[in-house]
Design an enzyme around this catalytic site. Structure first.
Site: not given
Length: 491
Positions: A61, A122, A256, A285, A487
């Site tokens: 603190v 603020k 792609h 490309g 999987r």
């Protein structure tokens, strides 16, 4: 002007204060920052002169005091008799989601700095808040102009709020990861926003945001070429994630969002030639990822071909000289590191999130389910094909031989159709290739396609209610088959 400064990262702070010295009346600083600035000859004081204490709880603190916050949240300079601040400079303890222990995370959760920053932000109508060394150069120019416009203070306040939100998001993510407790809310923060030429199509707006400036394609360094498109970035990320599956030298040709050719070879130039030749028609490309430093020889080998994007962990200077002769070729330097944070995908009205897929397995993890097994070289081809099929859009089938893809059938609504396409793309090269499937075979029909194509071994997750029929058909055809037990769908 009165300055309040409390910073962990002191980079550039002294230089900034020297530049704006003529506009400084008083600087108040927390103890560590005070010590770093005391030799600058400023009118410098510790915040303890305002609060009446140095710190509490061993430094936990320091700045949480009403008088200090009255000097941050004032509406009018004539309101009250406390010190009122004009400029607040604050940055935070370096909390990281990669910290190893919960105690380390807790000790690096900043409280005072966040509170100071929020209060100053603020009150942006009266206070300029700076939250990063990257803001100092522009701020110095603005302060030295003699007028700090309100819209500039507002922009800096908005930056501050975003940085605090990003900080809180990292805390939530880090504690969730290390404790294993999932929150019912997830905060995704993107910054350094960049407007792209367009999205997937020219009539769509597109943007790129960075969530971590140290990792991934979004944080890559562009060393050459024109602006990246939305689709370039998607393909580059897919190529990068695929390349990360390989420890040995490898080249990925991505088109792609699915690999068109992948090759592994101790000679990185040979790996490039093999990956390109795996499907030269599709490679035109393309986006290419190389998991080794790009050498002059490799850059020379790429010279005859049209490549949209090249990404790698590093480049020789001579390689860059060659690559920069192609003005439109985007050359990206990417930090070669996995990103283990949640992957997010937007859907209408919300978003999905999941942990990243990790496909790589070793030979000891494979389960031979047929009467006949494969030799060691064939098993290596199976493991290679598995890494590629995991990064091909489902439903996907990959053929490979000698650590080079020979045919890829991806993005199909039918698994057997994916097998047919892989066989067609491979042509005569399918003879002696292995086959990998990203999910189980629901029927033995794909095995018949494999046999007709001359496939000599198969790798797949297993788990179908018809596994016995599929295994039986492999045994009848004399084709070894291995289950991975996992999987690797990629939608």
């Amino acid at each position: 002007m009165n300055f309040l400064i409390s910073v962990y990262d002191k980079t550039g702070l002294a230089e900034f204060l020297k530049k704006v010295r003529g506009h400084i009346d008083v600087v108040y600083a927390t103890s560590g920052t005070y010590r770093s600035l005391k030799d600058l000859g400023l009118n410098l004081h510790e915040t303890s002169e305002i609060t009446g204490f140095d710190d509490l709880l061993g430094g936990r603190v320091k700045t949480l005091h009403p008088v200090l916050y009255a000097g941050l949240l004032y509406r009018d300079r004539n309101e009250g008799n406390q010190v009122k601040f004009d400029v607040v400079i604050s940055n935070l303890y370096p909390f990281s989601v990669d910290m190893k222990t919960e105690d380390e995370m807790i000790e690096n959760i900043d409280i005072g700095g966040v509170s100071l920053t929020r209060a100053a932000a603020k009150n942006y109508r009266n206070i300029l808040v700076l939250t990063s060394p990257e803001d100092y150069a522009t701020a110095a120019d603005v302060i030295n102009s003699g007028n700090i416009p309100e819209d500039y203070r507002k922009r800096m306040a908005m930056k501050a709020f975003i940085r605090m939100a990003e900080y809180d998001a990292r805390i939530n993510e880090g504690l969730s990861r290390i404790s294993g407790l999932a929150s019912d809310s997830y905060v995704a923060i993107g910054y350094n926003g960049e407007k792209l030429r367009y999205g997937e199509n020219p009539d769509q707006a597109g943007y790129l945001f960075t969530s971590d400036p140290s990792v991934g394609v979004a944080a890559s360094e562009k060393l050459n070429g024109k602006e990246l498109s939305y689709n370039n970035i998607l393909d580059a990320d897919s190529a990068f994630e695929t390349a990360l599956e390989f420890d040995d030298p490898a080249v990925i040709v991505m088109k792609h969002n699915t690999p068109s050719g992948v090759a592994q070879d101790n000679d990185i130039v040979a790996a490039f030639r093999k990956a390109w030749d795996a499907d030269p028609e599709s490679a035109y490309g393309s986006v290419i990822a190389v998991n080794r430093k790009v050498t002059e020889d490799l850059a020379a080998a790429m010279k005859p071909y049209f490549i949209e994007v090249l990404l790698a962990p590093d480049y020789d200077e001579k390689a860059l000289d060659l690559l920069r002769k192609k003005k439109n070729l985007r050359v990206l330097k990417v930090r070669w590191q996995r990103d283990d944070r949640l992957r997010i995908r937007s859907v209408s009205g919300g978003f999905l999130a999941q942990t990243p897929m990790r496909a790589s397995i070793d030979a000891s993890s494979l389960r031979l389910v047929t009467e006949k097994g494969a030799d060691e070289k064939t098993v290596q081809d199976l493991l290679f094909a598995w890494k590629v099929v995991a990064r091909s859009r489902s439903n996907s089938i990959v053929f490979a031989k000698d650590l080079v893809t020979t045919g890829i059938g991806a993005g199909q609504t039918s698994r057997v159709e994916a097998a047919r396409i892989a066989a067609q793309r491979a042509g005569d090269r399918s003879r002696g290739s292995v086959m990998a499937s990203d999910a189980f075979f629901p029927f033995p029909d794909s095995i018949d396609v494999a046999a007709s194509a001359g496939i000599k071994a198969i790798i797949q997750p297993g788990g179908s209610i018809r596994d016995d029929e599929v295994i039986k058909r492999c045994n009848e055809l004399g084709i070894p088959m291995y289950f991975t037990g996992k999987r690797v769908f990629l939608h």
